[in-house]
Design a protein around this motif. Structure first.
Motif, short mmCIF file in Angstrom:
data_model
loop_
_atom_site.label_atom_id
_atom_site.label_comp_id
_atom_site.label_asym_id
_atom_site.label_seq_id
_atom_site.Cartn_x
_atom_site.Cartn_y
_atom_site.Cartn_z
N ALA A 1 0.85 -1.18 0.00
CA ALA A 1 0.00 0.00 0.00
C ALA A 1 0.89 1.24 0.00
CB ALA A 1 -0.90 -0.03 1.24
N PRO A 2 0.35 2.41 -0.34
CA PRO A 2 1.19 3.60 -0.42
C PRO A 2 1.86 3.99 0.88
CG PRO A 2 -0.88 3.94 -1.58
CD PRO A 2 -0.99 2.62 -0.88
N ASP A 3 1.41 3.48 2.02
CA ASP A 3 2.03 3.87 3.28
C ASP A 3 2.97 2.80 3.83
OD1 ASP A 3 0.07 2.04 3.82
OD2 ASP A 3 -0.77 3.10 5.54
N VAL A 4 3.45 1.90 2.99
CA VAL A 4 4.33 0.81 3.44
C VAL A 4 5.66 0.89 2.70
CG1 VAL A 4 4.62 -1.68 3.60
CG2 VAL A 4 2.37 -0.68 3.94
N PRO A 5 6.79 1.07 3.42
CA PRO A 5 8.09 1.03 2.74
C PRO A 5 8.41 -0.38 2.27
CG PRO A 5 8.22 2.03 4.93
CD PRO A 5 6.91 1.34 4.84
N VAL A 6 9.09 -0.47 1.13
CA VAL A 6 9.44 -1.76 0.57
C VAL A 6 10.88 -1.71 0.07
CG1 VAL A 6 7.09 -2.40 -0.08
CG2 VAL A 6 8.51 -1.09 -1.68
N VAL A 7 11.44 -2.89 -0.18
CA VAL A 7 12.79 -3.00 -0.71
C VAL A 7 12.75 -3.94 -1.91
CG1 VAL A 7 13.43 -4.90 0.83
CG2 VAL A 7 15.21 -3.43 -0.12
N LEU A 8 13.54 -3.61 -2.93
CA LEU A 8 13.60 -4.45 -4.13
C LEU A 8 14.96 -4.32 -4.77
CD1 LEU A 8 11.77 -2.86 -7.19
CD2 LEU A 8 12.34 -1.55 -5.14
N HIS A 9 15.27 -5.23 -5.66
CA HIS A 9 16.52 -5.15 -6.41
C HIS A 9 16.53 -3.88 -7.25
CE1 HIS A 9 18.41 -9.06 -5.58
NE2 HIS A 9 17.19 -9.53 -5.50
N SER A 10 17.65 -3.17 -7.27
CA SER A 10 17.77 -1.97 -8.09
C SER A 10 17.55 -2.28 -9.56
CB SER A 10 19.16 -1.34 -7.89
OG SER A 10 19.37 -0.98 -6.55
N ASP A 11 18.03 -3.42 -10.01
CA ASP A 11 17.86 -3.78 -11.42
C ASP A 11 16.39 -3.98 -11.76
OD1 ASP A 11 20.58 -3.65 -11.65
OD2 ASP A 11 20.91 -5.82 -11.76
N ASP A 12 15.60 -4.48 -10.82
CA ASP A 12 14.17 -4.64 -11.07
C ASP A 12 13.49 -3.28 -11.20
OD1 ASP A 12 14.28 -7.40 -11.08
OD2 ASP A 12 13.83 -7.59 -8.94
N LEU A 13 13.84 -2.33 -10.33
CA LEU A 13 13.27 -0.99 -10.44
C LEU A 13 13.67 -0.36 -11.77
CD1 LEU A 13 11.76 1.44 -9.28
CD2 LEU A 13 13.88 2.11 -8.12
N HIS A 14 14.93 -0.53 -12.15
CA HIS A 14 15.42 0.00 -13.43
C HIS A 14 14.61 -0.58 -14.59
CE1 HIS A 14 18.10 -0.19 -16.99
NE2 HIS A 14 18.53 0.98 -16.58
N ASP A 15 14.37 -1.89 -14.57
CA ASP A 15 13.64 -2.53 -15.66
C ASP A 15 12.18 -2.08 -15.71
OD1 ASP A 15 15.95 -3.84 -16.32
OD2 ASP A 15 15.37 -5.76 -15.44
N LEU A 16 11.56 -1.88 -14.55
CA LEU A 16 10.18 -1.40 -14.54
C LEU A 16 10.08 0.00 -15.14
CD1 LEU A 16 8.94 -2.59 -11.03
CD2 LEU A 16 8.04 -3.31 -13.24
N LEU A 17 11.01 0.87 -14.77
CA LEU A 17 11.00 2.22 -15.33
C LEU A 17 11.29 2.20 -16.82
CD1 LEU A 17 12.89 4.12 -12.47
CD2 LEU A 17 10.47 4.30 -13.04
N LEU A 18 12.20 1.34 -17.24
CA LEU A 18 12.53 1.22 -18.65
C LEU A 18 11.31 0.77 -19.46
CD1 LEU A 18 14.93 1.46 -20.63
CD2 LEU A 18 15.39 -0.96 -20.20
N ALA A 19 10.50 -0.10 -18.86
CA ALA A 19 9.33 -0.63 -19.55
C ALA A 19 8.25 0.42 -19.76
CB ALA A 19 8.75 -1.82 -18.77
N THR A 20 8.31 1.56 -19.06
CA THR A 20 7.29 2.60 -19.22
C THR A 20 7.60 3.55 -20.37
OG1 THR A 20 8.36 4.22 -17.75
CG2 THR A 20 6.91 2.59 -16.72
N LEU A 21 8.76 3.44 -20.99
CA LEU A 21 9.19 4.46 -21.95
C LEU A 21 8.36 4.45 -23.23
CD1 LEU A 21 13.08 4.38 -21.59
CD2 LEU A 21 11.39 5.74 -20.34
N GLY A 22 8.02 3.28 -23.72
CA GLY A 22 7.19 3.22 -24.92
C GLY A 22 7.92 3.68 -26.17
N ASP A 23 7.18 3.89 -27.25
CA ASP A 23 7.80 4.20 -28.54
C ASP A 23 8.01 5.69 -28.77
OD1 ASP A 23 5.22 5.03 -28.88
OD2 ASP A 23 4.74 3.66 -30.54
#
Length: 454
Positions: A139-161
């Motif tokens: 939920a928006p009020d819960v801190p989380v931790v994830l692999h930096s590479d996973d965050l990078h890939d998620l952001l990369l996937a939003t770029l589109g054409d």
């Protein structure tokens, strides 16, 4: 079509490029590296960062894990700040509960809840790629931790054409005088656009041209980060929480497990199912400038410096290999820029992320603030028109971002003085008062940092 050039493809640059593309801009993303890559460690995402990601159309899903608080201890194991009270494993949504591992908090954790599944873009949608979503346990009020590479890939996937990616190009200058539109230069290449986004980090060459008084200053200590993969991660003793922090004299060691998994055939919630699925993330600090030695020697030094510290410090350092280690000097801007947006002809230049407001890592808010910047910028630029309108929106961007990042910069500096304290008497006084300071200073500081909505 409105055009933008984004310089730098870290978290700030990827997020800004995606936000502008979703707002209908044609974007050129320039990266000096030969390929786009993540940081190779892990990233703590505070509630404000989760909110910013959702505004950017990114949901972390099963890639992110709760980071429960294990309190703070001294190197000898004595408790300085008690862990958050244990709660039943699984809230109403049947998932674990969480607290941030980055800073102490004695309050119970909110439940972790679910979010929508992956969605496809609607037919005829011209606003950019659809949000990248997955079953989201946070939920928006819960801190989380994830692999930096996973965050990078998620952001990369939003770029589109609408985003053209150019790698292996190092921007060396920005052109802002005597021109109709801003531009950046890289060797013999010149990139001109309605908007130039500087996401080139704390040492930004673009900021140095536009805000020369905002120089990088050392914070007096160095950080090391690593992720020990699950197949090398030590099993934590029963009396060691899955996340925690240890404070010494000028030195700090914190860790968090990257997810949980159950043994085959065991239902959720049974005793003994705390096996790491994604390994263990840790970071350490020590006073002084960046070390000149090789990574192998630095890892040997870390093991020596942290000898005798309570479990799991020694175990995690022993399980770390040279290729896991990522050293980084702790820096900040000695003086934050007066403005984050600058008019140039009919367009402008805007600073985001560490290029705008590098603060020390004690709050672990650098990436989250960059995500906030991108969310705000994308919203402001959705209906922007080159000319006076862009100039007004850049002024509004400065207004919305300046006071918040200045406040967090002050908080981070004060927190540095506390957690990086040195000297026998100073450390003894800190340790004696830390439990009280946690409720009166640290917890309110972390809550203030997380108090943001797009």
């Amino acid at each position: 079509m409105r055009t933008a050039v984004v310089v730098g493809a870290g978290v700030a640059g990827l997020a800004a490029a995606g936000a502008l593309a979703r707002a209908g801009w044609r974007v050129t993303l320039i990266e000096r590296g030969e390929r786009l890559r993540g940081a190779g460690t892990a990233q703590l995402v505070h509630p404000n960062g989760v909110a910013a990601l959702r505004a950017l159309g990114v949901h972390l899903g099963d890639l992110a894990f709760p980071a429960p608080s294990g309190g703070i201890r001294r190197p000898d194991g004595r408790v300085l700040v008690e862990p958050a009270p244990p709660r039943p494993r699984g809230g109403p949504a049947g998932t674990p509960t969480a607290r941030s591992a980055a800073a102490p908090d004695v309050r119970a954790a909110p439940d972790v809840r679910a979010a929508p599944d992956v969605r496809a873009p609607a037919a005829g949608d011209q606003s950019g790629p659809a949000p990248v979503t997955a079953p989201d346990r946070s939920a928006p009020d819960v801190p989380v931790v994830l692999h930096s590479d996973d965050l990078h890939d998620l952001l990369l996937a939003t770029l589109g054409d609408k985003v053209e990616i150019r790698t292996g190009i190092e921007v060396t200058s920005v052109v802002t005088s005597g021109v109709d539109w801003p531009a950046v230069t890289a060797g013999t290449h010149t990139f001109t656009a309605d908007l130039v986004v500087a996401a080139d980090g704390a040492g930004s060459v673009i900021r140095q041209r536009l805000a020369p008084n905002s120089r990088v200053a050392p914070a007096g200590y160095t950080t090391w980060r690593a992720v020990v993969p699950w197949f090398r991660a030590p099993r934590l003793p029963d009396d060691v929480p899955p996340a925690g922090e240890v404070l010494g004299a000028g030195m700090r060691f914190a860790y968090a497990t990257l997810g949980l998994r159950r043994r085959a055939g065991e239902p959720a919630g049974v005793a003994g199912d705390e096996q790491t699925r994604g390994g263990v993330y840790w970071y350490a600090t020590a006073p002084g400038a960046p070390r000149p030695e090789s990574l192998s020697t630095q890892l040997t030094l870390l093991r020596r410096w942290f000898t005798g510290w309570r479990s799991p410090v020694a175990e995690l350092l022993a399980a770390t290999q040279v290729g896991d280690l990522v050293p980084q000097p702790a820096v900040r801007l000695a003086e934050l820029p007066e403005r984050f947006g600058f008019r140039v002809g009919g367009g402008g230049v805007v600073l985001v992320g560490d290029a705008a407001h590098a603060i020390t890592p004690s709050l672990t808010q650098g990436a989250c603030l960059a995500l906030e910047d991108a969310a705000v910028l994308g919203r402001l630029m959705r209906e922007a028109v080159p000319g006076e309108d862009i100039a007004a929106r850049l002024d509004e961007y400065t207004r919305l971002r300046r006071d918040r990042v200045r406040r967090l910069d002050r908080v981070a500096r004060r927190l540095d003085r506390l957690v990086q304290a040195q000297g026998r008497l100073t450390v003894a006084a800190r340790d004696a008062l830390l439990a009280r300071l946690a409720t009166r200073v640290l917890t309110p500081a972390v809550a203030a940092a997380a108090d943001w909505a797009p």
